[in-house]
Design a protein around this motif. Structure first.
Motif, PDB file in Angstrom:
ATOM      1  N   SER A   1       0.872  -1.154   0.107  1.00  7.89           N
ATOM      2  CA  SER A   1      -0.028  -0.076   0.042  1.00  7.89           C
ATOM      3  C   SER A   1       0.940   1.297  -0.033  1.00  7.89           C
ATOM      4  O   SER A   1       1.926   1.488   0.255  1.00  7.89           O
ATOM      5  CB  SER A   1      -0.951   0.254   1.267  1.00  7.89           C
ATOM      6  OG  SER A   1      -1.745  -1.148   1.376  1.00  7.89           O
ATOM      7  N   TYR A   2       0.339   2.194  -0.496  1.00  5.95           N
ATOM      8  CA  TYR A   2       0.860   3.845  -0.362  1.00  5.95           C
ATOM      9  C   TYR A   2       2.022   3.466  -1.325  1.00  5.95           C
ATOM     10  O   TYR A   2       3.268   4.398  -0.887  1.00  5.95           O
ATOM     11  CB  TYR A   2       1.092   4.360   0.909  1.00  5.95           C
ATOM     12  CG  TYR A   2      -0.104   3.896   1.849  1.00  5.95           C
ATOM     13  CD1 TYR A   2      -1.353   4.739   1.636  1.00  5.95           C
ATOM     14  CD2 TYR A   2       0.063   3.226   3.119  1.00  5.95           C
ATOM     15  CE1 TYR A   2      -2.496   4.568   2.372  1.00  5.95           C
ATOM     16  CE2 TYR A   2      -1.206   3.193   3.812  1.00  5.95           C
ATOM     17  CZ  TYR A   2      -2.502   3.588   3.558  1.00  5.95           C
ATOM     18  OH  TYR A   2      -3.534   3.616   4.246  1.00  5.95           O
TER      19      TYR A   2
ATOM     20  N   GLY B   1       4.386   7.118   0.899  1.00  8.58           N
ATOM     21  CA  GLY B   1       4.068   7.628   2.077  1.00  8.58           C
ATOM     22  C   GLY B   1       2.402   7.676   2.217  1.00  8.58           C
ATOM     23  O   GLY B   1       1.818   7.810   1.485  1.00  8.58           O
ATOM     24  N   TYR B   2       1.896   7.564   3.637  1.00  8.60           N
ATOM     25  CA  TYR B   2       0.640   7.706   3.809  1.00  8.60           C
ATOM     26  C   TYR B   2       0.056   9.064   3.868  1.00  8.60           C
ATOM     27  O   TYR B   2      -0.876   9.543   3.656  1.00  8.60           O
ATOM     28  CB  TYR B   2       0.377   7.014   5.251  1.00  8.60           C
ATOM     29  CG  TYR B   2      -1.036   7.295   5.828  1.00  8.60           C
ATOM     30  CD1 TYR B   2      -2.122   6.727   5.456  1.00  8.60           C
ATOM     31  CD2 TYR B   2      -1.198   8.107   6.831  1.00  8.60           C
ATOM     32  CE1 TYR B   2      -3.319   6.857   6.069  1.00  8.60           C
ATOM     33  CE2 TYR B   2      -2.403   8.264   7.764  1.00  8.60           C
ATOM     34  CZ  TYR B   2      -3.525   7.800   7.181  1.00  8.60           C
ATOM     35  OH  TYR B   2      -4.620   8.196   7.475  1.00  8.60           O
ATOM     36  N   ARG B   3       1.054   9.944   4.444  1.00 11.54           N
ATOM     37  CA  ARG B   3       0.748  11.566   4.691  1.00 11.54           C
ATOM     38  C   ARG B   3       1.347  12.061   3.527  1.00 11.54           C
ATOM     39  O   ARG B   3       2.206  11.712   2.737  1.00 11.54           O
ATOM     40  CB  ARG B   3       1.249  11.820   5.851  1.00 11.54           C
ATOM     41  CG  ARG B   3       0.608  11.550   7.060  1.00 11.54           C
ATOM     42  CD  ARG B   3       1.352  12.045   8.356  1.00 11.54           C
ATOM     43  NE  ARG B   3       1.111  13.291   8.475  1.00 11.54           N
ATOM     44  CZ  ARG B   3       1.726  14.304   9.357  1.00 11.54           C
ATOM     45  NH1 ARG B   3       2.553  13.972  10.221  1.00 11.54           N
ATOM     46  NH2 ARG B   3       1.476  15.521   9.550  1.00 11.54           N
TER      47      ARG B   3
ATOM     48  N   LEU C   1      -4.284  -3.597  11.240  1.00 13.14           N
ATOM     49  CA  LEU C   1      -5.606  -4.227  10.810  1.00 13.14           C
ATOM     50  C   LEU C   1      -6.748  -3.924  11.274  1.00 13.14           C
ATOM     51  O   LEU C   1      -7.782  -4.110  10.758  1.00 13.14           O
ATOM     52  CB  LEU C   1      -5.247  -5.803  11.041  1.00 13.14           C
ATOM     53  CG  LEU C   1      -4.138  -6.446   9.946  1.00 13.14           C
ATOM     54  CD1 LEU C   1      -4.178  -7.880  10.317  1.00 13.14           C
ATOM     55  CD2 LEU C   1      -4.552  -6.242   8.585  1.00 13.14           C
ATOM     56  N   LEU C   2      -6.630  -3.304  12.804  1.00 16.44           N
ATOM     57  CA  LEU C   2      -7.955  -2.625  13.187  1.00 16.44           C
ATOM     58  C   LEU C   2      -8.205  -1.224  12.498  1.00 16.44           C
ATOM     59  O   LEU C   2      -9.211  -0.673  13.113  1.00 16.44           O
ATOM     60  CB  LEU C   2      -7.546  -2.534  14.780  1.00 16.44           C
ATOM     61  CG  LEU C   2      -7.407  -3.851  15.525  1.00 16.44           C
ATOM     62  CD1 LEU C   2      -7.408  -3.758  17.047  1.00 16.44           C
ATOM     63  CD2 LEU C   2      -8.575  -4.847  15.113  1.00 16.44           C
ATOM     64  N   ASP C   3      -7.444  -0.508  11.891  1.00 19.32           N
ATOM     65  CA  ASP C   3      -7.460   0.405  11.043  1.00 19.32           C
ATOM     66  C   ASP C   3      -7.905   1.769  12.219  1.00 19.32           C
ATOM     67  O   ASP C   3      -8.721   2.469  11.875  1.00 19.32           O
ATOM     68  CB  ASP C   3      -8.839   0.377  10.170  1.00 19.32           C
ATOM     69  CG  ASP C   3      -8.592   1.784   8.771  1.00 19.32           C
ATOM     70  OD1 ASP C   3      -7.480   2.049   8.743  1.00 19.32           O
ATOM     71  OD2 ASP C   3      -9.921   1.817   8.398  1.00 19.32           O
ATOM     72  N   GLN C   4      -6.873   1.958  13.008  1.00 20.11           N
ATOM     73  CA  GLN C   4      -6.940   2.814  14.045  1.00 20.11           C
ATOM     74  C   GLN C   4      -6.338   3.920  13.466  1.00 20.11           C
ATOM     75  O   GLN C   4      -5.218   3.813  13.073  1.00 20.11           O
ATOM     76  CB  GLN C   4      -6.236   2.355  15.350  1.00 20.11           C
ATOM     77  CG  GLN C   4      -6.346   3.480  16.441  1.00 20.11           C
ATOM     78  CD  GLN C   4      -5.531   2.954  17.648  1.00 20.11           C
ATOM     79  OE1 GLN C   4      -4.846   2.043  17.800  1.00 20.11           O
ATOM     80  NE2 GLN C   4      -5.910   3.524  18.942  1.00 20.11           N
TER      81      GLN C   4
ATOM     82  N   SER D   1       0.387   7.689  11.793  1.00 20.05           N
ATOM     83  CA  SER D   1       0.991   6.633  11.134  1.00 20.05           C
ATOM     84  C   SER D   1      -0.242   6.191   9.993  1.00 20.05           C
ATOM     85  O   SER D   1      -1.413   6.367   9.787  1.00 20.05           O
ATOM     86  CB  SER D   1       1.243   5.495  12.289  1.00 20.05           C
ATOM     87  OG  SER D   1       2.064   6.067  13.082  1.00 20.05           O
ATOM     88  N   PRO D   2       0.253   5.167   9.297  1.00 20.60           N
ATOM     89  CA  PRO D   2      -0.529   4.713   8.063  1.00 20.60           C
ATOM     90  C   PRO D   2      -1.982   4.003   8.803  1.00 20.60           C
ATOM     91  O   PRO D   2      -1.809   3.392   9.451  1.00 20.60           O
ATOM     92  CB  PRO D   2       0.274   3.760   7.359  1.00 20.60           C
ATOM     93  CG  PRO D   2       1.857   4.234   7.582  1.00 20.60           C
ATOM     94  CD  PRO D   2       1.341   4.925   8.943  1.00 20.60           C
ATOM     95  N   ALA D   3      -2.858   4.186   7.999  1.00 21.73           N
ATOM     96  CA  ALA D   3      -4.057   3.216   8.211  1.00 21.73           C
ATOM     97  C   ALA D   3      -3.881   1.891   7.819  1.00 21.73           C
ATOM     98  O   ALA D   3      -2.754   1.512   7.573  1.00 21.73           O
ATOM     99  CB  ALA D   3      -5.265   3.907   7.430  1.00 21.73           C
TER     100      ALA D   3
END
Length: 704
Positions: A183-184, A213-215, A667-670, A689-691
């Motif tokens: 991902s990303y 990157g996520y952000r 994996l809990l998408d926090q 941090s990344p989802a």
């Protein structure tokens, strides 16, 4: 709080003795060292003894922990499985590491921790460690010594990390290629070539990693090349070489306020009325690190041996920031010699260890204006010379009744020389050399250990630590040369218990400690966000660390089973870190919690490997809320992080091996932060941090 920790340790101690007395003699087995604590050998404090016989808290990570349990090729998740260790990644590539302490001294980077690669110092004379210059895929083992270890490893109050490369197969050659994507925009590949023939062991590794990157403004590109070689030139002499090169660029999105973090956690730091945004200034880090070390080991006989190492390093560093553009070059030289003398036949068998370490780093540091990511007019032109010397001695004596006494002492000397050159002709002040020499200190350590049979040991220790300001603290980004910042001093009292029961199925490692710090170094920020450092009085650091594991099966060569490994493990860290006698302006912050340290950290997981080639690792991590500033007025959110890896490893004929795996993170998408900006100006504490994200990878190797 400490008496409660000691009571818990004593309770586990008594319970373990009862279990061991009730069980029958253990059945000899041949297990991986990550399973059989009784057979694990560690190098910490130069003892090369079983972990069970080592009177210190030592965390161990093997290649399975580093390169199989987690799919993402980074040191962070593996280090965070160890009690008492906390690794942060504020943005991809920006590491921060704390061992039994907080990260308040490190806005980024690794400080107050000594690191070595097979006796070669990786930490420079200024106290800084380029941890992000290492690639986890080239590592085979990490030992983490927790707490002050100045009696053998020099200045520091945090701890010591010992790295080792991949184990080279004896009398064989191996080539492995690997690739991953996720991902990303995550992508990586690697090549490893190893040969263990003709009295030599050589390993060459190249690894590449990149991500969008996520952000926003959080992309990273990293290339790492490492070469290790060991050559037995005679029965008594071994020469080793270590070469490292890292080319790293990562963008720094910057911290967000709570409102910005909740509205859009993927955003980078926006512009304000007075300052541009991170994206507009192309904020990031450009870092190239080169390192070459040589090691010579000579064994006069089976009782006396010496290892002497020398190294040279070079770092090219650039940091376009919101308010300026820093360019820095570091050149390091150093060496270490250590001699062991074993006297096994006397009434009290004793091993003596003596040695010395000398480090020097020369830094040229220039600051410019930052015009959209391009260096503008020069603002400062400075040079810094850091020198660090250590002389140490240690004696380890076997006493009657299965006691072992270890006593060590070191002398540590840290010196800085600083010169600022004029950058403008009009009204310029002539260049002047400023010295900051800290008084040499003696650091003792005493530890007593007793073994109870083959499966249980207990130890007590008293150790002292000393941490002079690092070069990035005495010359911070806010500018100037701090001539008033004093070294941090600490004394640690610790008791530990470790062992195994149920034929080695159940293993435990428990330690309780009380670390008293004085002249604690803490970080401050000015209105522009540049940091500077002050001494913050006393800190009481009390903690309890527990590591437990249970193996549901014991592999047997005579009766093959479906599972080669099926283990449940658990790691717990309880801390009570508080300021004492700490005044900030007119505000008394005494008894406040130290920011950045979770009072409770729980990590649990299950590892499974089958003889058919399937393997799975599931890890869950929990941190309760903790303060983000010295005033304890802002708290983090609790962290609940679930990670999992599923793979299949299969032999293709006699020489080839294929390894396919898929991994999931968060994996809990926090919505959470793996690294907060502590005591941040403008309340910009948050780095998302990344989802939920996934990746897949492949490894193909051939051995002959």
């Amino acid at each position: 709080m400490l008496p409660r920790y000691f009571s818990t340790a004593i309770f586990v101690y008594g319970l373990s003795i009862s279990v061991l007395q009730a069980q029958t003699a253990p059945t000899p087995t041949s297990l991986d060292d990550t399973l059989q604590l009784n057979e694990v050998v560690v190098r910490g404090y130069a003892t090369n003894r079983r972990l069970l016989e080592t009177p210190a808290s030592v965390g161990l990570l093997t290649r399975r922990d580093l390169n199989q349990r987690f799919g993402t090729p980074t040191l962070v998740p593996a280090l965070n499985t160890l009690p008492g260790v906390r690794a942060d990644e504020r943005s991809p590539g920006s590491y921060r590491l704390a061992i039994r302490g907080s990260a308040i001294r490190s806005p980024f980077g690794v400080r107050n921790i000594k690191t070595y690669w097979n006796e070669l110092p990786l930490t420079d004379a200024g106290g800084n460690t380029p941890l992000n210059a290492l690639d986890v895929r080239a590592l085979g083992r990490i030992e983490v010594i927790k707490g002050p270890s100045g009696s053998l490893y020099g200045a520091g109050t945090g701890g010591t990390v010992l790295f080792s490369g991949l184990a080279v197969p004896a009398n064989k050659s191996l080539v492995e290629v690997s690739a991953l994507t996720g991902s990303y925009g995550l992508y990586g590949n690697g090549l490893s070539v190893q040969t263990g023939k003709n009295n030599s062991a050589i390993s060459l590794n190249y690894n590449h990693l990149q991500s969008d990157g996520y952000r926003d403004q959080s992309a990273v590109v990293r290339d790492n090349l490492s070469l290790t070689g060991s050559f037995s030139v005679s029965p008594k002499r071994t020469i080793s070489v270590l070469g490292l090169y890292s080319d790293l660029h990562y963008q720094t999105p910057g911290g967000l306020t709570l409102a910005q973090y909740q509205a859009n956690p993927r955003a980078s730091r926006p512009a304000t009325a007075t300052l541009p945004s991170s994206a507009a200034q192309q904020a990031g880090i450009y870092q190239k690190v080169g390192y070459l070390g040589l090691s010579h080991e000579y064994r006069w006989n089976d009782r006396i041996q010496n290892t002497t190492v020398v190294y040279g390093s070079s770092t090219d560093f650039a940091n376009p920031f919101i308010t300026n553009y820093e360019r820095r070059t570091d050149q390091g030289l150093g060496g270490r010699t250590i001699t062991q003398i074993r006297l096994p036949n006397g009434p009290l068998p004793t091993t003596f260890t003596v040695g010395a370490e000398l480090l020097r780093t020369f830094t040229v540091d220039r600051n410019f204006g930052n015009r959209g990511g391009v260096a503008d007019t020069i603002q400062t032109d400075e040079e810094l010379i850091a020198r660090q010397s250590t002389v140490f001695a240690q004696a380890e004596t076997e006493l009657p009744a299965r006691f072992r006494l270890t006593a060590g002492l070191s002398r540590n000397d840290v010196r800085y020389g600083f010169t600022r050159f004029p950058v403008r002709s009009a009204g310029a002040v002539p260049a002047t050399l400023l010295n900051r020499n800290f008084s040499p200190v003696w650091l003792p350590r005493v530890a007593l250990l007793r073994t109870f049979g083959q499966n249980l040991s207990a130890f007590v220790s008293v150790s002292t630590g000393y941490s002079a300001p690092s070069s990035q603290e005495i010359r911070p980004s806010a500018g100037g040369f701090n001539t008033t910042l004093n070294p941090e001093r600490g004394t640690s009292y610790e008791v530990g218990l470790r062992g195994s029961a149920a034929n080695g199925r159940f293993q435990f490692d428990v330690s309780a400690y009380d670390l008293q710090l004085t002249e604690t170094i803490v970080r401050r920020s000015d209105a522009a966000g540049a940091e500077y450092f002050v001494n913050g009085g006393h800190i009481d650091q009390q903690g309890l660390e527990t590591q437990l594991s249970y193996s549901f099966i014991l592999p047997s060569a005579t009766s093959p089973q479906l599972f080669n490994l099926l283990r449940l493990w658990y790691s717990m860290t309880l801390t009570d870190y508080r300021f004492r006698d700490y005044q900030q302006g007119t505000t008394d912050l005494s008894n406040n919690r130290v920011p950045g340290v979770a009072p409770t950290t729980l990590v649990t997981g299950i590892d499974a490997e089958t003889r058919l080639g399937l393997y799975a690792h599931v890890t869950f991590q929990y941190l309760n809320d903790f303060p983000l500033n010295d005033g304890n007025t802002v708290m983090s959110d609790p962290t609940r992080l679930l990670q999992a890896t599923l793979g299949f490893r299969h032999s293709l004929g006699q020489h080839w091996t294929l390894d396919l795996y898929a991994s999931g993170d968060n994996l809990l998408d926090q919505t959470y932060s793996l690294g907060y900006d502590l005591n941040a100006v403008g309340n910009r504490y948050y780095n998302a941090s990344p989802a939920r994200n996934v990746l897949g990878g492949i490894r193909l190797s051939v051995k002959w």
